[in-house]
Write an enzyme that holds these catalytic residues in place. Structure first.
Site, PDB file in Angstrom:
ATOM      1  N   CYS A  77       4.593   5.399  12.940  1.00  0.00           N
ATOM      2  CA  CYS A  77       3.678   5.147  11.820  1.00  0.00           C
ATOM      3  C   CYS A  77       3.534   6.367  10.923  1.00  0.00           C
ATOM      4  O   CYS A  77       3.722   6.293   9.720  1.00  0.00           O
ATOM      5  CB  CYS A  77       2.312   4.737  12.377  1.00  0.00           C
ATOM      6  SG  CYS A  77       1.011   4.620  11.157  1.00  0.00           S
ATOM      7  N   CYS A  82       4.454   3.342   8.463  1.00  0.00           N
ATOM      8  CA  CYS A  82       3.334   3.018   7.584  1.00  0.00           C
ATOM      9  C   CYS A  82       3.010   4.071   6.524  1.00  0.00           C
ATOM     10  O   CYS A  82       2.873   3.740   5.336  1.00  0.00           O
ATOM     11  CB  CYS A  82       2.060   2.799   8.385  1.00  0.00           C
ATOM     12  SG  CYS A  82       2.290   2.098  10.019  1.00  0.00           S
ATOM     13  N   LYS A  85       5.825   4.947   3.982  1.00  0.00           N
ATOM     14  CA  LYS A  85       6.100   3.681   3.281  1.00  0.00           C
ATOM     15  C   LYS A  85       5.041   3.382   2.247  1.00  0.00           C
ATOM     16  O   LYS A  85       5.309   3.039   1.102  1.00  0.00           O
ATOM     17  CB  LYS A  85       6.185   2.561   4.334  1.00  0.00           C
ATOM     18  CG  LYS A  85       6.342   1.144   3.857  1.00  0.00           C
ATOM     19  CD  LYS A  85       5.027   0.404   3.626  1.00  0.00           C
ATOM     20  CE  LYS A  85       4.140   0.175   4.809  1.00  0.00           C
ATOM     21  NZ  LYS A  85       4.599  -0.930   5.672  1.00  0.00           N
ATOM     22  N   TYR A 219      10.454  -7.354   7.054  1.00  0.00           N
ATOM     23  CA  TYR A 219       9.512  -6.731   6.126  1.00  0.00           C
ATOM     24  C   TYR A 219       9.950  -5.303   5.803  1.00  0.00           C
ATOM     25  O   TYR A 219       9.694  -4.797   4.718  1.00  0.00           O
ATOM     26  CB  TYR A 219       8.074  -6.774   6.679  1.00  0.00           C
ATOM     27  CG  TYR A 219       7.836  -5.877   7.862  1.00  0.00           C
ATOM     28  CD1 TYR A 219       7.970  -6.356   9.162  1.00  0.00           C
ATOM     29  CD2 TYR A 219       7.481  -4.543   7.685  1.00  0.00           C
ATOM     30  CE1 TYR A 219       7.764  -5.529  10.243  1.00  0.00           C
ATOM     31  CE2 TYR A 219       7.277  -3.713   8.757  1.00  0.00           C
ATOM     32  CZ  TYR A 219       7.422  -4.205  10.045  1.00  0.00           C
ATOM     33  OH  TYR A 219       7.215  -3.390  11.125  1.00  0.00           O
ATOM     34  N   GLU A 223      10.150  -4.221   2.049  1.00  0.00           N
ATOM     35  CA  GLU A 223       9.248  -3.170   1.571  1.00  0.00           C
ATOM     36  C   GLU A 223      10.032  -1.995   1.001  1.00  0.00           C
ATOM     37  O   GLU A 223       9.743  -1.497  -0.095  1.00  0.00           O
ATOM     38  CB  GLU A 223       8.335  -2.692   2.711  1.00  0.00           C
ATOM     39  CG  GLU A 223       7.230  -3.683   3.058  1.00  0.00           C
ATOM     40  CD  GLU A 223       6.395  -3.234   4.255  1.00  0.00           C
ATOM     41  OE1 GLU A 223       5.322  -3.834   4.467  1.00  0.00           O
ATOM     42  OE2 GLU A 223       6.808  -2.304   4.973  1.00  0.00           O
ATOM     43  N   HIS A 488     -17.039 -11.223  -9.218  1.00  0.00           N
ATOM     44  CA  HIS A 488     -16.262 -11.495 -10.421  1.00  0.00           C
ATOM     45  C   HIS A 488     -16.223 -10.271 -11.320  1.00  0.00           C
ATOM     46  O   HIS A 488     -17.241  -9.603 -11.475  1.00  0.00           O
ATOM     47  CB  HIS A 488     -16.922 -12.684 -11.144  1.00  0.00           C
ATOM     48  CG  HIS A 488     -16.182 -13.125 -12.365  1.00  0.00           C
ATOM     49  ND1 HIS A 488     -14.988 -13.791 -12.299  1.00  0.00           N
ATOM     50  CD2 HIS A 488     -16.470 -12.969 -13.678  1.00  0.00           C
ATOM     51  CE1 HIS A 488     -14.565 -14.045 -13.522  1.00  0.00           C
ATOM     52  NE2 HIS A 488     -15.442 -13.555 -14.383  1.00  0.00           N
ATOM     53  N   GLU A 493     -12.032 -13.116  -5.130  1.00  0.00           N
ATOM     54  CA  GLU A 493     -12.938 -14.261  -5.290  1.00  0.00           C
ATOM     55  C   GLU A 493     -12.174 -15.578  -5.321  1.00  0.00           C
ATOM     56  O   GLU A 493     -12.726 -16.637  -5.020  1.00  0.00           O
ATOM     57  CB  GLU A 493     -13.761 -14.124  -6.582  1.00  0.00           C
ATOM     58  CG  GLU A 493     -12.937 -14.241  -7.839  1.00  0.00           C
ATOM     59  CD  GLU A 493     -13.784 -14.288  -9.106  1.00  0.00           C
ATOM     60  OE1 GLU A 493     -14.781 -15.032  -9.119  1.00  0.00           O
ATOM     61  OE2 GLU A 493     -13.428 -13.581 -10.083  1.00  0.00           O
TER      62      GLU A 493
END
Lengths: 513, 171
Positions: A77, A82, A85, A219, A223, A488, A493
């Site tokens: 990681c 992670c 990346k 992925y 990615e 909003h 939302e």
């Protein structure tokens, strides 16, 4: 004659200044826990155990990649996953932001270029500061750190071979295998191991990647391909069957299409045949188009394999101890004696990516490690809950998900019992620069009032889905979700505003406020 | 120039150090080495180079000792057993503020006419030393006198603060 026994040794030991103690532990002293692997899971488990006043050692060693890349403490990681990346993903998004900013009135040049050396140096500097931070943390939490390759001599003895050649034997009551996984490069493809880079190398590349081919549809491939394309590199992704096979297929297709619309080239239904180097040092890739069986050839600067990650457990000596591993993946089986992480040997556990059939995610490894330490030393009975684990694919347009795919829901409960609420929406910020929002999509898969899965593609999907994942874990129902008031204007939302079902066949495009 | 001065210069030349090993002896050959190092340093303002040439061509005398620590033994001999107080600059290649602090420390210490030396410790190369002295954030600067830790500061500081830190160590 001076008689030195374990009591006088302790007497002398305790009179040493505290900061010397860590470096004078004898190899015959018993450890409560030895953790093999200093990544997300290993470090979390070691630190948690040490907090409970236990004597803990963590072993970490990085075997260089096929291209010779190596790195410091912290695991996948921190060093090759992670963290680098996400930083590079963000760097590529900044390019988009600069281009969009013109519409918002900023005076920016028509063309902006990214500099790979500046970016990769900044990312590597941050990673190195994290390596250092982990060293300091281990010292602060009184965990002994050994930079060496661990293996089992017997269930209570771990042999560690340090980089300078010295060997130590650590006697321990418990052990945790947290060695993670490494990229798999198909060695049967000529030139793959010799010339092919992997995610182990990409973030540490000294020279600019240039025209890049990524082989794989995971992925990782998407990615990396996504941010390389965003940084301005000519990027192609070679996919044997379908992108993101492990994910909801409708969402996976939308993600791939969004990448194609931004200029990433997908070579679908193609497989690599060979890789050679030409006279100028560039890589010549021969590949086969499975649809028409034609062999094609193209030149690239960098070829990166993202064809799966596999366990490297052959040097741990697991077989001799009878620790069962899966024959295909070589990952360690947990689940013995009703403990998710216990292996077939009672005092040895496995956490993180090395654990068979569990999500390969940092927060999963960390939580599993902490809960394990609590069970081992804190009297807890709490097991890791591997259900409803949220995650995000950090492609340029992110895909966040918690729960199961639509295919899985249908196969578990039957199509007639599943209701899918969905919407195509446009993030407000896309409107001004007229950015393509046709792939921004949300769906909630419900079984009665139960939400089985929530899927969202859009900017900052990772940030958005986190809160909803907590809600689902706390038992949020469909009526609770759709009865909630949104904030909003946000994209989040749109999740609480979902109301059109797939079954109705109505147009799910959100219109106006 | 004394023979001891020449011997020390020769030792400085033959030392196996990293590219940014520093020497405080600004006699002509060292001056060009120092200029070369500083010219490549991304954070080193060009104006300082000229300033140093003028100063040291004019006075051409020993200013201060500045060295990179190689290992624990080196630290023991050159810091713990040093007859003069030593300021130890714990830094790392990946640390931005360290790159700004380094030249400031050198400039201030060079004004103290050899009353104090400067030792640089790269924490990645010398993890054990950094751990022993409980270094956490970088840069961390610790003043040593007669083998003992006297004072310490953490992070990039203004010249005034650095100067009073150095003065406190010397006196």
């Amino acid at each position: 004659t001076m008689f030195v026994n374990k009591h006088s040794r302790t007497f002398i030991f305790k009179r040493l200044p505290r900061n010397y103690r860590q470096f004078t532990s004898s190899s015959t002293e018993d450890y409560d826990l030895v953790v093999i692997g200093g990544g997300s899971g290993g470090l979390a488990c070691a630190k948690a155990a040490s907090q409970l006043q236990k004597k803990v050692a963590v072993l970490d060693f990085v075997t260089p990649s096929t291209q010779g890349t190596t790195w410091g403490l912290g695991g996948t990681c921190v060093n090759v996953g992670c963290i680098p990346k996400k930083l590079m993903h963000h760097a590529s998004l900044l390019g988009d932001a600069i281009r969009d900013s013109k519409a918002y009135g900023w005076n920016v040049p028509d063309e902006v270029q990214s500099d790979w050396t500046t970016l990769s140096t900044a990312v590597q500097n941050h990673v190195k500061s994290l390596n250092w931070g982990h060293r300091v943390q281990l010292r602060d939490k009184n965990v002994e750190y050994i930079n060496g390759l661990g293996s089992f001599k017997d269930p209570h003895t771990v042999r560690v071979k340090e980089s300078n050649g010295t060997e130590r034997l650590l006697k321990t009551r418990n052990a945790v295998i947290a060695v993670g996984v490494r990229p798999y490069v198909p060695s049967q493809i000529p030139g793959a191991v010799e010339y092919g880079a992997t995610s182990d190398d990409l973030f540490w590349l000294k020279k600019t990647p240039g025209k890049t081919l990524l082989i794989g549809a995971s992925y990782i491939a998407l990615e990396c391909g996504g941010f390389l394309n965003g940084l301005g590199f000519d990027t192609s992704i070679m996919v044997r069957s379908r992108p993101l096979k492990q994910f909801d297929q409708q969402m996976a297709e939308l993600v791939a299409e969004s990448m194609e619309s931004k200029g990433t080239r997908f070579l679908r239904k193609c497989v690599p045949v060979s890789i050679e180097k030409d006279s100028r040092g560039r890589l010549v890739v021969k590949y086969e188009d499975l649809t028409n069986r034609q062999t094609k050839e193209e030149v690239f600067d960098t070829v990166m394999f993202a064809t799966g990650r596999h366990a490297v457990t052959n040097n741990l000596n697991l077989e001799a101890l009878g620790i069962e591993v899966d024959q295909t993946t070589q990952k360690v089986f947990g689940g013995h004696s009703d403990d998710h992480e216990r292996t077939s040997v009672a005092n040895i556990y496995a956490i993180g990516d090395i654990l068979h059939n569990r999500p390969e995610l940092t927060p999963v490894a960390i939580k599993a490690g902490q809960l394990l330490a609590d069970r081992l030393f804190g009297g807890s009975q709490v097991q890791m809950d591997y259900n409803m684990i949220p995650t995000t694919v950090f492609t340029p347009l992110e895909y966040g998900v918690v729960g199961i795919s639509e295919e899985k829901a249908v196969s578990c409960h039957g199509e007639e019992n599943i209701e899918v609420y969905h919407a195509f929406y446009t993030p407000l910020e896309f409107a001004v620069p007229r950015r393509d929002a046709s792939h921004c999509y949300i769906k909630a898969i419900c079984f009665g009032d139960r939400i089985l899965g929530l899927h969202l593609i859009g900017p900052n999907a990772g940030e958005v889905i986190q809160g909803f994942a907590v809600a689902l874990r706390c038992g949020a129902t469909w009526s609770g979700l759709s009865g909630s008031v949104g904030i909003h204007p946000t994209t989040a939302e749109e999740v609480v505003k979902l109301h059109i079902t797939k079954r109705s066949g109505a147009d799910p495009t959100v219109t106006g406020c | 120039m004394s023979s001891r001065y020449i011997l020390r210069s020769l030792r400085a030349f033959s030392k196996q150090g990293r590219a940014h090993s520093c020497t405080g002896f600004f006699h002509t050959a060292n001056l060009s080495t120092a200029l070369l190092r500083k010219a490549h340093h991304p954070h080193y303002p060009a104006v300082n180079i000229n300033y140093n040439i003028q100063r040291h061509v004019a006075t051409a005398e020993k200013k201060f000792e500045c060295f990179n620590i190689q290992d624990a033994k080196d630290f023991q001999t050159r810091v713990i057993e040093s007859p003069v107080p030593v300021i130890v600059d714990f830094h790392a290649t990946w640390c931005g503020p360290c790159k700004l602090l380094g030249p400031r420390l050198e400039a201030i210490i060079s004004n103290k006419e050899g009353q104090v030396s400067l030792a640089k410790v790269d924490v990645d190369e010398n993890v054990e030393i950094a751990m022993e002295y409980l270094v956490e954030s970088l840069p961390t600067v610790i003043g040593f006198k007669n083998g003992r830790k006297i004072n310490k500061f953490i992070g990039l500081q203004e010249d005034d603060a650095i100067d009073s830190f150095v003065e406190k160590l010397i006196h």
